[in-house]
Write a protein that holds these residues in place. Sequence first.
Motif, short mmCIF file in Angstrom:
data_model
loop_
_atom_site.label_atom_id
_atom_site.label_comp_id
_atom_site.label_asym_id
_atom_site.label_seq_id
_atom_site.Cartn_x
_atom_site.Cartn_y
_atom_site.Cartn_z
N ARG A 1 0.84 -1.21 0.00
CA ARG A 1 0.00 0.00 0.00
C ARG A 1 0.87 1.26 0.00
NH1 ARG A 1 -3.02 -3.06 3.51
NH2 ARG A 1 -2.30 -1.94 5.37
N HIS A 2 1.98 1.21 0.75
CA HIS A 2 2.88 2.35 0.81
C HIS A 2 3.44 2.69 -0.58
CE1 HIS A 2 5.90 5.13 2.32
NE2 HIS A 2 6.82 4.45 1.65
N VAL A 3 3.98 1.68 -1.29
CA VAL A 3 4.58 1.97 -2.60
C VAL A 3 3.53 2.28 -3.66
CG1 VAL A 3 6.71 0.71 -2.14
CG2 VAL A 3 4.83 -0.45 -3.29
N ALA A 4 2.30 1.82 -3.47
CA ALA A 4 1.22 2.16 -4.41
C ALA A 4 0.99 3.67 -4.45
CB ALA A 4 -0.07 1.43 -4.04
N GLY A 5 1.34 4.35 -3.36
CA GLY A 5 1.15 5.80 -3.30
C GLY A 5 2.33 6.61 -3.82
N ILE A 6 3.34 5.95 -4.34
CA ILE A 6 4.52 6.65 -4.89
C ILE A 6 4.42 6.59 -6.41
CG2 ILE A 6 7.04 6.80 -4.93
CD1 ILE A 6 7.01 5.06 -2.33
N PRO A 7 4.07 7.69 -7.07
CA PRO A 7 3.84 7.64 -8.52
C PRO A 7 5.04 7.17 -9.34
CG PRO A 7 3.23 9.79 -7.62
CD PRO A 7 3.87 9.00 -6.51
N GLU A 8 6.24 7.46 -8.88
CA GLU A 8 7.44 7.06 -9.62
C GLU A 8 7.69 5.56 -9.57
OE1 GLU A 8 7.87 11.32 -8.28
OE2 GLU A 8 7.33 9.45 -7.28
N VAL A 9 7.11 4.87 -8.61
CA VAL A 9 7.21 3.41 -8.57
C VAL A 9 6.20 2.87 -9.58
CG1 VAL A 9 6.91 1.31 -7.20
CG2 VAL A 9 7.97 3.34 -6.17
N ILE B 1 11.44 1.90 -10.71
CA ILE B 1 11.23 3.31 -10.38
C ILE B 1 11.74 4.17 -11.52
CG2 ILE B 1 11.78 5.15 -8.72
CD1 ILE B 1 12.41 2.84 -6.71
N VAL B 2 10.97 5.18 -11.90
CA VAL B 2 11.42 6.15 -12.90
C VAL B 2 11.59 7.50 -12.22
CG1 VAL B 2 10.35 4.95 -14.86
CG2 VAL B 2 9.07 6.73 -13.65
N ALA B 3 12.53 8.29 -12.73
CA ALA B 3 12.79 9.61 -12.15
C ALA B 3 13.33 10.55 -13.22
CB ALA B 3 13.79 9.49 -11.00
N PRO B 4 13.12 11.84 -13.03
CA PRO B 4 13.67 12.81 -14.00
C PRO B 4 15.17 12.98 -13.88
CG PRO B 4 12.44 13.95 -12.28
CD PRO B 4 12.25 12.48 -12.05
N ASP B 5 15.74 12.68 -12.69
CA ASP B 5 17.17 12.82 -12.48
C ASP B 5 17.57 12.02 -11.25
OD1 ASP B 5 16.61 14.51 -10.16
OD2 ASP B 5 16.15 16.07 -11.62
N LEU B 6 18.88 11.89 -11.05
CA LEU B 6 19.39 11.09 -9.92
C LEU B 6 19.05 11.72 -8.58
CD1 LEU B 6 22.80 9.87 -11.33
CD2 LEU B 6 20.74 8.52 -10.90
N GLU B 7 19.02 13.04 -8.52
CA GLU B 7 18.67 13.73 -7.27
C GLU B 7 17.25 13.37 -6.84
OE1 GLU B 7 17.86 18.29 -5.94
OE2 GLU B 7 19.65 17.93 -7.16
N THR B 8 16.33 13.34 -7.80
CA THR B 8 14.95 12.98 -7.48
C THR B 8 14.87 11.52 -7.04
OG1 THR B 8 14.12 14.61 -9.06
CG2 THR B 8 12.58 12.87 -8.36
N PHE B 9 15.59 10.65 -7.73
CA PHE B 9 15.60 9.25 -7.31
C PHE B 9 16.12 9.12 -5.89
CE2 PHE B 9 18.12 5.46 -6.52
CZ PHE B 9 17.08 4.56 -6.37
#
Length: 156
Positions: free
Chosen positions: A86-94, A110-118
Amino acid sequence: MALDKIDRQILALLQDDGRMTNVDLAERVGLTAPPCLRRVRSLEQAGVIRGYHAVCDPALLGFPITVFAMVSLRSQAEHDLALFERHVAGIPEVRECHMLNGEIDFILKIVAPDLETFQRILTTHLTAAPNVASVKSSLTIRTAKMAPGVPIDDAA
């Protein structure tokens, strides 16, 4: 649901091109349009076909970073597993979460726009999550194959 050769052909064709018209699909499997559409609807209602979607280019949409994170939990009690899901379901990047058998409990895409965001996702959402013992991550260099769905043998 028992699938015959035509059902399997329909599935294989739609898996390759979900935008195929019913007329084209019917022609390819040797049916007229109405019975073909009935078969597709039946496959949808039975849950064999769960949906249709566009495959988008993540980099062109601002998400050039793809990371696989292997998560180990302190407890594998069903309640704790469900809580993490349930926790990871709420993380859009997952974008994907799979429970595994073995040392690692979950693997996440997981997708991210950059390494800092990841890194922010990792430290604020994953390693800080309740019951998480460890997270190991691997940055994707390139994707050599990405085939959605499953291999379908059209022999009934």
